[in-house]
Design a protein around this motif. Structure first.
Motif, PDB file in Angstrom:
ATOM      1  N   PRO A 194      53.316  73.718  44.146  1.00  0.00           N
ATOM      2  CA  PRO A 194      54.373  72.739  43.824  1.00  0.00           C
ATOM      3  C   PRO A 194      55.096  73.010  42.507  1.00  0.00           C
ATOM      4  O   PRO A 194      56.271  72.647  42.375  1.00  0.00           O
ATOM      5  CB  PRO A 194      53.600  71.413  43.774  1.00  0.00           C
ATOM      6  N   TYR A 195      54.441  73.640  41.533  1.00  0.00           N
ATOM      7  CA  TYR A 195      55.114  73.998  40.288  1.00  0.00           C
ATOM      8  C   TYR A 195      56.261  74.981  40.543  1.00  0.00           C
ATOM      9  O   TYR A 195      57.216  75.048  39.772  1.00  0.00           O
ATOM     10  CB  TYR A 195      54.136  74.645  39.308  1.00  0.00           C
ATOM     11  N   PHE A 196      56.141  75.744  41.613  1.00  0.00           N
ATOM     12  CA  PHE A 196      57.148  76.747  41.968  1.00  0.00           C
ATOM     13  C   PHE A 196      58.096  76.237  43.061  1.00  0.00           C
ATOM     14  O   PHE A 196      59.266  76.596  43.081  1.00  0.00           O
ATOM     15  CB  PHE A 196      56.467  78.037  42.435  1.00  0.00           C
ATOM     16  N   LYS A 197      57.582  75.410  43.947  1.00  0.00           N
ATOM     17  CA  LYS A 197      58.405  74.880  45.043  1.00  0.00           C
ATOM     18  C   LYS A 197      59.592  74.073  44.533  1.00  0.00           C
ATOM     19  O   LYS A 197      60.618  73.985  45.204  1.00  0.00           O
ATOM     20  CB  LYS A 197      57.561  73.978  45.953  1.00  0.00           C
ATOM     21  N   LEU A 252      70.836  62.086  41.235  1.00  0.00           N
ATOM     22  CA  LEU A 252      69.517  61.461  41.121  1.00  0.00           C
ATOM     23  C   LEU A 252      68.774  61.498  42.447  1.00  0.00           C
ATOM     24  O   LEU A 252      67.564  61.766  42.489  1.00  0.00           O
ATOM     25  CB  LEU A 252      69.663  60.020  40.632  1.00  0.00           C
ATOM     26  N   ALA A 253      69.493  61.241  43.545  1.00  0.00           N
ATOM     27  CA  ALA A 253      68.874  61.296  44.869  1.00  0.00           C
ATOM     28  C   ALA A 253      68.391  62.709  45.177  1.00  0.00           C
ATOM     29  O   ALA A 253      67.277  62.898  45.693  1.00  0.00           O
ATOM     30  CB  ALA A 253      69.876  60.839  45.934  1.00  0.00           C
ATOM     31  N   LEU A 254      69.213  63.711  44.847  1.00  0.00           N
ATOM     32  CA  LEU A 254      68.819  65.110  45.059  1.00  0.00           C
ATOM     33  C   LEU A 254      67.539  65.416  44.296  1.00  0.00           C
ATOM     34  O   LEU A 254      66.606  66.035  44.840  1.00  0.00           O
ATOM     35  CB  LEU A 254      69.942  66.040  44.603  1.00  0.00           C
ATOM     36  N   TYR A 255      67.496  64.995  43.044  1.00  0.00           N
ATOM     37  CA  TYR A 255      66.322  65.260  42.204  1.00  0.00           C
ATOM     38  C   TYR A 255      65.052  64.675  42.821  1.00  0.00           C
ATOM     39  O   TYR A 255      64.027  65.362  42.958  1.00  0.00           O
ATOM     40  CB  TYR A 255      66.558  64.677  40.809  1.00  0.00           C
ATOM     41  N   PHE A 256      65.101  63.416  43.217  1.00  0.00           N
ATOM     42  CA  PHE A 256      63.899  62.764  43.733  1.00  0.00           C
ATOM     43  C   PHE A 256      63.518  63.283  45.117  1.00  0.00           C
ATOM     44  O   PHE A 256      62.324  63.331  45.461  1.00  0.00           O
ATOM     45  CB  PHE A 256      64.076  61.247  43.750  1.00  0.00           C
ATOM     46  N   ILE A 257      64.490  63.714  45.893  1.00  0.00           N
ATOM     47  CA  ILE A 257      64.181  64.331  47.195  1.00  0.00           C
ATOM     48  C   ILE A 257      63.422  65.641  46.980  1.00  0.00           C
ATOM     49  O   ILE A 257      62.434  65.928  47.675  1.00  0.00           O
ATOM     50  CB  ILE A 257      65.472  64.569  48.004  1.00  0.00           C
ATOM     51  N   ILE A 258      63.888  66.462  46.026  1.00  0.00           N
ATOM     52  CA  ILE A 258      63.211  67.730  45.738  1.00  0.00           C
ATOM     53  C   ILE A 258      61.795  67.478  45.228  1.00  0.00           C
ATOM     54  O   ILE A 258      60.838  68.150  45.642  1.00  0.00           O
ATOM     55  CB  ILE A 258      64.013  68.555  44.709  1.00  0.00           C
ATOM     56  N   ILE A 259      61.653  66.512  44.312  1.00  0.00           N
ATOM     57  CA  ILE A 259      60.334  66.173  43.770  1.00  0.00           C
ATOM     58  C   ILE A 259      59.380  65.776  44.896  1.00  0.00           C
ATOM     59  O   ILE A 259      58.228  66.227  44.957  1.00  0.00           O
ATOM     60  CB  ILE A 259      60.443  65.021  42.747  1.00  0.00           C
ATOM     61  N   SER A 316      58.605  68.772  47.453  1.00  0.00           N
ATOM     62  CA  SER A 316      57.776  69.848  46.911  1.00  0.00           C
ATOM     63  C   SER A 316      56.380  69.391  46.501  1.00  0.00           C
ATOM     64  O   SER A 316      55.567  70.202  46.044  1.00  0.00           O
ATOM     65  CB  SER A 316      58.471  70.481  45.702  1.00  0.00           C
ATOM     66  N   ASP A 317      56.091  68.106  46.650  1.00  0.00           N
ATOM     67  CA  ASP A 317      54.793  67.537  46.243  1.00  0.00           C
ATOM     68  C   ASP A 317      54.507  67.802  44.771  1.00  0.00           C
ATOM     69  O   ASP A 317      53.368  68.065  44.367  1.00  0.00           O
ATOM     70  CB  ASP A 317      53.651  68.108  47.098  1.00  0.00           C
ATOM     71  N   TYR A 318      55.553  67.733  43.963  1.00  0.00           N
ATOM     72  CA  TYR A 318      55.430  68.016  42.536  1.00  0.00           C
ATOM     73  C   TYR A 318      54.483  67.015  41.883  1.00  0.00           C
ATOM     74  O   TYR A 318      54.666  65.804  42.015  1.00  0.00           O
ATOM     75  CB  TYR A 318      56.809  67.936  41.891  1.00  0.00           C
ATOM     76  N   PRO A 319      53.454  67.484  41.169  1.00  0.00           N
ATOM     77  CA  PRO A 319      52.453  66.553  40.624  1.00  0.00           C
ATOM     78  C   PRO A 319      52.936  65.720  39.449  1.00  0.00           C
ATOM     79  O   PRO A 319      52.315  64.723  39.100  1.00  0.00           O
ATOM     80  CB  PRO A 319      51.314  67.492  40.191  1.00  0.00           C
ATOM     81  N   GLY A 320      54.034  66.148  38.797  1.00  0.00           N
ATOM     82  CA  GLY A 320      54.581  65.366  37.691  1.00  0.00           C
ATOM     83  C   GLY A 320      54.536  66.099  36.370  1.00  0.00           C
ATOM     84  O   GLY A 320      53.817  67.084  36.193  1.00  0.00           O
ATOM     85  N   TRP A 321      55.338  65.559  35.407  1.00  0.00           N
ATOM     86  CA  TRP A 321      55.468  66.226  34.108  1.00  0.00           C
ATOM     87  C   TRP A 321      54.139  66.316  33.368  1.00  0.00           C
ATOM     88  O   TRP A 321      53.832  67.324  32.744  1.00  0.00           O
ATOM     89  CB  TRP A 321      56.482  65.462  33.251  1.00  0.00           C
ATOM     90  N   LYS A 322      53.325  65.268  33.430  1.00  0.00           N
ATOM     91  CA  LYS A 322      52.070  65.257  32.678  1.00  0.00           C
ATOM     92  C   LYS A 322      51.156  66.393  33.115  1.00  0.00           C
ATOM     93  O   LYS A 322      50.518  67.059  32.285  1.00  0.00           O
ATOM     94  CB  LYS A 322      51.365  63.911  32.836  1.00  0.00           C
ATOM     95  N   HIS A 323      51.105  66.651  34.411  1.00  0.00           N
ATOM     96  CA  HIS A 323      50.309  67.768  34.933  1.00  0.00           C
ATOM     97  C   HIS A 323      50.862  69.101  34.430  1.00  0.00           C
ATOM     98  O   HIS A 323      50.107  69.983  33.999  1.00  0.00           O
ATOM     99  CB  HIS A 323      50.307  67.749  36.458  1.00  0.00           C
ATOM    100  N   LEU A 324      52.187  69.262  34.506  1.00  0.00           N
ATOM    101  CA  LEU A 324      52.819  70.508  34.058  1.00  0.00           C
ATOM    102  C   LEU A 324      52.537  70.760  32.582  1.00  0.00           C
ATOM    103  O   LEU A 324      52.173  71.879  32.183  1.00  0.00           O
ATOM    104  CB  LEU A 324      54.325  70.449  34.298  1.00  0.00           C
TER     105      LEU A 324
END
Length: 379
Positions: free
Chosen positions: A98-101, A248-255, A258-266
């Protein structure tokens, strides 16, 4: 003059072709490559993580040198436990993807190159080379616009920029940074040529789709144009709201996709401890820990700070245009927004896209003040 520009363009194409080949011959198979190849195979085989994992490392092994492969798999004399886990544990590898997706546009173009006949490692490396070549052409045309009667200066500056260490480095490794730079160059070209707001929005949409971490730039630019439009027309254009909502919609759709875990994880995995298994432990750190890391990193951020503040100061010195000044401040602020989110202070390439925008604004105001540094005929 037209003949001079034709010869100039031919020279630039020849030099860019040579530099692209030179960078390809010096390409590097780095530890980010498995992530992007894994994304490629995940698009091909979405329900077969074991196959994705096996194909990723077997294809890299065919192309990389023995040393590079050991580095990627963390099996050098000084072992890297996280890289070893990614290389030999399917679950650990899959959890990293997900960090790459999240770089959705970049991954789709890698897939297109793969489908056109490139091997998976070549699809990644050639995309960097293609991006380098196209970026060079875009830089040339931007400089041609800035200095319309000085093809020698445009040539020299183009070659100089293309030889900068961040440019050559990005062309040799697996990174979307150079790919997105092409669209940032189109963006600054549109800014200088004063394209209409919907064309500029389409460029910002592409940038955000390619790398969602450029959303602050897109939103701050839309905010700036909205404020200026409000002062000029005494009302806020409704299209500003539409464009903001779409981004904003594009951003949240991608997040979400991609199952992005979030900024804190990164942040935790990048600057505190790279977890072999993301699901194995929570990213436990305090705001004080965050501030300590920021303080440590900003000490080594001197080069970017010096360059960006120098360019912004020169823009203010040579131009009294409030629109130009406001835009340069927006770029400067976004450099530090990016730093606060991802303080990789030792890597200029992470901030190079913003610095290049400031550079072209500076060259534009300098050209305006000194009449384009026109070439003068010898009597």
């Amino acid at each position: 003059m037209k003949a001079g520009w034709r010869i100039s363009f031919f020279c630039i194409i020849s030099i860019l072709a040579y530099l692209s080949f030179w960078n390809y011959k010096n390409r590097v198979y780095d530890w980010d490559m498995p992530g992007y190849i894994g994304c490629l195979y995940t698009l091909k085989f979405p329900d077969q993580p074991a196959k994705v994992h096996k194909l990723t490392y077997s294809e890299i092994k065919k192309k990389a040198s023995a040393y590079e492969y050991k580095d990627i798999t963390g099996t050098l004399k000084t072992p890297d436990q996280a890289r070893q886990a990614f290389a030999f544990n399917t679950k650990a590898f899959t959890e990293q993807l997900p960090y790459f997706k999240i770089k959705a546009g970049y991954n789709l173009v890698v897939l297109l190159l793969y489908e056109s006949g490139f091997s998976s490692p070549d699809a990644v490396t050639f995309l960097s080379i293609f991006s380098y070549f196209i970026s060079g052409i875009l830089i040339f045309f931007i400089l041609k616009f800035i200095f319309p009667e000085n093809y020698l200066l445009a040539d020299l500056l183009t070659v100089g920029i293309m030889l900068l260490p961040p440019m050559t480095y990005m062309s040799r490794v697996s990174t979307p940074d150079l790919f997105v730079l092409q669209f940032l160059l189109v963006f600054i070209m549109g800014f200088l040529k004063k394209w209409n707001r919907w064309i500029m929005f389409s460029v910002l949409f592409t940038i955000t789709f390619t790398r969602p971490d450029y959303l602050p730039l897109a939103l701050s630019y839309l905010g700036l144009t909205g404020i200026y439009g409000c002062f000029k027309n005494k009302k806020l254009d409704f299209s500003f709201y539409i464009q903001t909502v779409i981004l904003l919609a594009l951003y949240f759709i991608i997040i979400k996709a991609s199952d992005y875990p979030g900024w804190k994880h990164l942040f935790y995995d990048s600057f505190i401890y790279r977890r072999p298994l993301i699901s194995g432990s929570l990213p436990d750190f305090t705001f004080r820990d965050y501030l300590n890391i920021i303080y440590t990193k900003i000490i080594y951020f001197k080069r970017v700070t010096l360059i960006s503040f120098l360019l912004t100061g020169l823009i203010f010195y040579y131009s009294k245009d409030q629109w130009i000044r406001a835009f340069s401040i927006i770029i400067l602020v976004n450099i530090y927004i990016k730093f606060l989110i991802f303080p990789h202070s030792s890597g200029l390439r992470f901030f190079f896209g913003y610095v290049i925008l400031l550079l072209f604004i500076f060259l534009s105001v300098l050209s305006t003040k000194y009449n384009g540094f026109r070439l003068r005929k010898i009597a």
